[in-house]
Motif scaffolding. Structure first.
Motif, mmCIF file in Angstrom:
data_model
loop_
_atom_site.group_PDB
_atom_site.id
_atom_site.type_symbol
_atom_site.label_atom_id
_atom_site.label_comp_id
_atom_site.label_asym_id
_atom_site.label_seq_id
_atom_site.Cartn_x
_atom_site.Cartn_y
_atom_site.Cartn_z
ATOM 1 N N ARG A 163 0.848 -1.187 0.000
ATOM 2 C CA ARG A 163 0.000 0.000 0.000
ATOM 3 C C ARG A 163 0.886 1.241 0.000
ATOM 4 N N GLN A 164 0.458 2.254 -0.736
ATOM 5 C CA GLN A 164 1.173 3.530 -0.792
ATOM 6 C C GLN A 164 0.149 4.645 -0.664
ATOM 7 N N ILE A 165 0.444 5.638 0.160
ATOM 8 C CA ILE A 165 -0.453 6.778 0.362
ATOM 9 C C ILE A 165 0.166 8.006 -0.283
ATOM 10 N N VAL A 166 -0.652 8.755 -1.007
ATOM 11 C CA VAL A 166 -0.203 9.996 -1.644
ATOM 12 C C VAL A 166 -1.042 11.127 -1.069
ATOM 13 N N LYS A 167 -0.353 12.081 -0.452
ATOM 14 C CA LYS A 167 -1.050 13.245 0.113
ATOM 15 C C LYS A 167 -0.711 14.474 -0.716
ATOM 16 N N ASP A 184 7.578 9.488 6.728
ATOM 17 C CA ASP A 184 7.022 8.150 6.617
ATOM 18 C C ASP A 184 7.255 7.631 5.196
ATOM 19 N N LEU A 185 7.836 6.428 5.068
ATOM 20 C CA LEU A 185 8.120 5.861 3.750
ATOM 21 C C LEU A 185 6.855 5.458 3.005
ATOM 22 N N GLU A 186 5.765 5.307 3.726
ATOM 23 C CA GLU A 186 4.522 4.882 3.103
ATOM 24 C C GLU A 186 3.758 6.064 2.517
ATOM 25 N N ILE A 187 4.192 7.286 2.799
ATOM 26 C CA ILE A 187 3.475 8.474 2.343
ATOM 27 C C ILE A 187 4.331 9.262 1.348
ATOM 28 N N ILE A 188 3.731 9.581 0.216
ATOM 29 C CA ILE A 188 4.374 10.415 -0.797
ATOM 30 C C ILE A 188 3.644 11.754 -0.801
ATOM 31 N N MET A 189 4.398 12.835 -0.771
ATOM 32 C CA MET A 189 3.797 14.166 -0.826
ATOM 33 C C MET A 189 3.818 14.625 -2.292
#
Length: 177
Positions: free
Chosen positions: A86-90, A100-105
């Protein structure tokens, strides 16, 4: 980088909710990345994009086989992989880095997301540290001809060590004790 254009997901025109994307990966994908651990493979990538007002949630499912070289006999073999991540993009006003490595800005002005690097990293992380033909779980064993050559070379070095131990100069020095 023309081969990676297909891995761009335009999210601005999408409605809120879940959307499915599929990609096929072959040799041309890995050729686009310099110094890749994996040179060839036949993989299928399923991406579920959950578009929300303030972020995107990407669920990746990568499965198929990659071609690796055996570290023991140097033969090429197919390594099956099955990855679920899973990857989160904010979205942000400025290009901010996330701890956080799981969140891409991502900047709010962006209209598409290139997932090629994410897919590439997920595949490379799944490559085993030590690659051998036997770990695949198949009846395929290491190349017997290559193993015989390696054993012959290894036994030759042991014989040379014994010859060095039989040197009369060493025997004379041992008598001095």
């Amino acid at each position: 980088m023309k081969a990676l254009k297909q891995f761009s997901i335009p999210f601005t025109g999408l409605k809120l909710g879940k959307h499915q994307f599929e990609f096929d990966i072959d040799k041309s994908f890995f050729d686009a990345f310099e110094y890749s651990l994996v040179k060839n493979g036949a993989l299928k990538v399923e991406v579920e994009l959950d578009k929300q007002e303030t972020m995107l949630i990407l669920n990746f499912h990568i499965f198929g086989t990659i071609q690796l070289n055996c570290d023991k006999c140097l033969a090429e073999f197919a390594q099956p992989i099955d990855i679920t991540e899973r990857q989160i993009v904010k979205f942000a006003e400025d290009d901010l880095e996330s701890d956080d490595l799981e969140i891409i800005m991502l900047n709010k002005k962006e209209s598409a997301l290139d997932v090629s690097e994410i897919i590439y990293e997920l595949i490379n992380v799944s490559v085993p540290y030590i690659n051998t033909c036997q770990q695949v779980g198949q009846t395929v064993k290491c190349d017997p001809e290559m193993i015989a050559k390696l054993e012959k070379l290894a036994s030759g070095s042991a014989e040379q060590e014994e010859e060095q131990n039989d040197d009369p100069r060493w025997a004379a020095l041992k008598k001095l004790k």
